[in-house]
Design an enzyme around this catalytic site. Structure first.
Site, short mmCIF file in Angstrom:
data_model
loop_
_atom_site.label_atom_id
_atom_site.label_comp_id
_atom_site.label_asym_id
_atom_site.label_seq_id
_atom_site.Cartn_x
_atom_site.Cartn_y
_atom_site.Cartn_z
N HIS A 146 41.15 37.10 38.31
CA HIS A 146 40.98 38.55 38.23
C HIS A 146 39.50 38.89 38.39
O HIS A 146 38.80 39.14 37.42
CB HIS A 146 41.48 39.08 36.89
CG HIS A 146 42.94 38.94 36.68
ND1 HIS A 146 43.53 37.76 36.32
CD2 HIS A 146 43.94 39.85 36.78
CE1 HIS A 146 44.84 37.95 36.19
NE2 HIS A 146 45.12 39.20 36.46
N SER A 204 48.12 35.80 38.55
CA SER A 204 48.36 36.55 37.32
C SER A 204 49.79 36.31 36.84
O SER A 204 50.16 35.18 36.56
CB SER A 204 48.08 38.04 37.56
OG SER A 204 47.99 38.74 36.34
N GLU A 257 42.70 30.95 33.97
CA GLU A 257 41.96 32.22 34.00
C GLU A 257 42.81 33.26 33.28
O GLU A 257 43.97 33.01 32.97
CB GLU A 257 41.65 32.64 35.44
CG GLU A 257 42.87 32.89 36.32
CD GLU A 257 43.42 34.32 36.22
OE1 GLU A 257 42.63 35.25 36.02
OE2 GLU A 257 44.65 34.49 36.33
#
Length: 310
Positions: free
Chosen positions: A280, A118, A215
């Site tokens: 995630h 992330s 992502e």
């Protein structure tokens, strides 16, 4: 910059001391405690950075002030007794502290696994560009996937302790958006962070020869389109060898997301694997960054030329 293999850090061994830092957002103390306990269950000796449990005086979305978050990471990386550094969580804030790191000292220190995803994409890119070190796109130790999912934990554990056992990563959920095979060096992470890092001293200018991992979370389709368009316009995708797409949690109905992915990436003429199972999600694969591999988008596999750690 053409994607090239990076320095692979040593594997972990039972009894190793490891550090947990919070380079971005604040965390739930109980989740941190749970993650530390799980690391102890692997016969590791985890230590939490001094400011992991803190918060910024006024900006509550930060774990602590920029200087303290940077200091925690710097000291953990440069401490020879620490054999790996784990991010407690993502969130936001790595961009604010990455410029405060002493890259000369980081390059002089022995390489070690850096684990996170992330917002930690900023650090993955910085350690690749500024220090030439391969890192691990893996779960945050205070995150739900690591705390609740056996497969997520086992994937990270095997990568850290038995890296030769994960040279071939098989995704049961993957399917080809564009079929085919490609070879290249893995790089990437969170799409939004890659797009917003463009033009900084810590970001590469291109992914030529690379297998790009992408992502994201909580981004509606038009914002995914905007970020991908930014990568295309900036030339980052010129010469990319292949693309591996992970989770798009809370980004809207997947078919709408898929339409954007196909529109923006389908015309590149390279293999694209979708729903590969990292990022995630309730369960997440650990994927090495900076290691040469072969992508088989049709079979849903990544086969690395060498173990991710030595």
């Amino acid at each position: 910059m053409r994607a090239a293999p990076l320095i692979r850090p040593p594997r972990l061994r039972p009894g190793d001391r490891v550090a947990v830092v919070a380079p971005s957002g604040p965390l739930v103390p109980e989740r941190l405690d749970g993650g530390l306990d799980l690391l102890r269950g692997w016969d590791l000796d985890p230590v939490a950075g001094p400011h992991v449990r803190g918060s910024h005086d006024t900006l509550r979305y930060l774990a602590a002030c920029d200087e303290d978050r940077a200091r925690d990471l710097q000291e953990a990386w440069c401490d020879p007794s620490v054999k790996a550094v784990f991010a407690a969580r993502g969130g936001y804030g790595a961009q604010r502290m990455v410029d405060l790191l002493d890259w000369s000292a980081i390059r002089a220190a022995a390489p070690k696994p850096l684990v996170g995803f992330s917002d930690v994409t900023v650090l993955h890119e910085a350690f690749a560009v500024r220090a030439g070190v391969a890192t691990l796109h893996g779960p945050a130790i205070a995150g739900e996937a690591f705390l609740k999912d056996d497969a997520t934990r086992e994937g990270l554990r095997r990568t850290l302790f038995a890296p030769e056992s994960v040279r071939r990563v098989v995704s049961a959920s993957s399917r080809p958006l564009v079929p085919g095979r490609a070879r290249g060096v893995t790089l990437g992470g969170c799409l939004t962070m890659l797009a917003t890092e463009l033009g900084t001293p810590h970001a590469r200018s291109g992914a030529a020869g690379g297998l790009l991992l992408l992502e994201d979370v909580g981004e509606p389709p038009y914002r995914i389109d905007r970020a991908l368009t930014q990568l295309l316009r900036a030339g980052l995708l010129a010469g990319v060898a292949g693309i591996v797409l992970g989770s798009w949690d809370r980004c809207g109905p997947y078919e709408r997301v898929r339409e954007v992915l196909r529109d923006r990436l389908g015309g590149l003429g390279v293999p694209v694997a979708e729903e590969f199972g990292f990022g995630h999600g309730d369960s997440a694969l650990t994927l090495p960054l900076g290691v040469r591999a072969e992508l088989d988008a049709t079979a849903g596999t990544l086969t690395f030329d060498a173990p991710p750690l030595t």
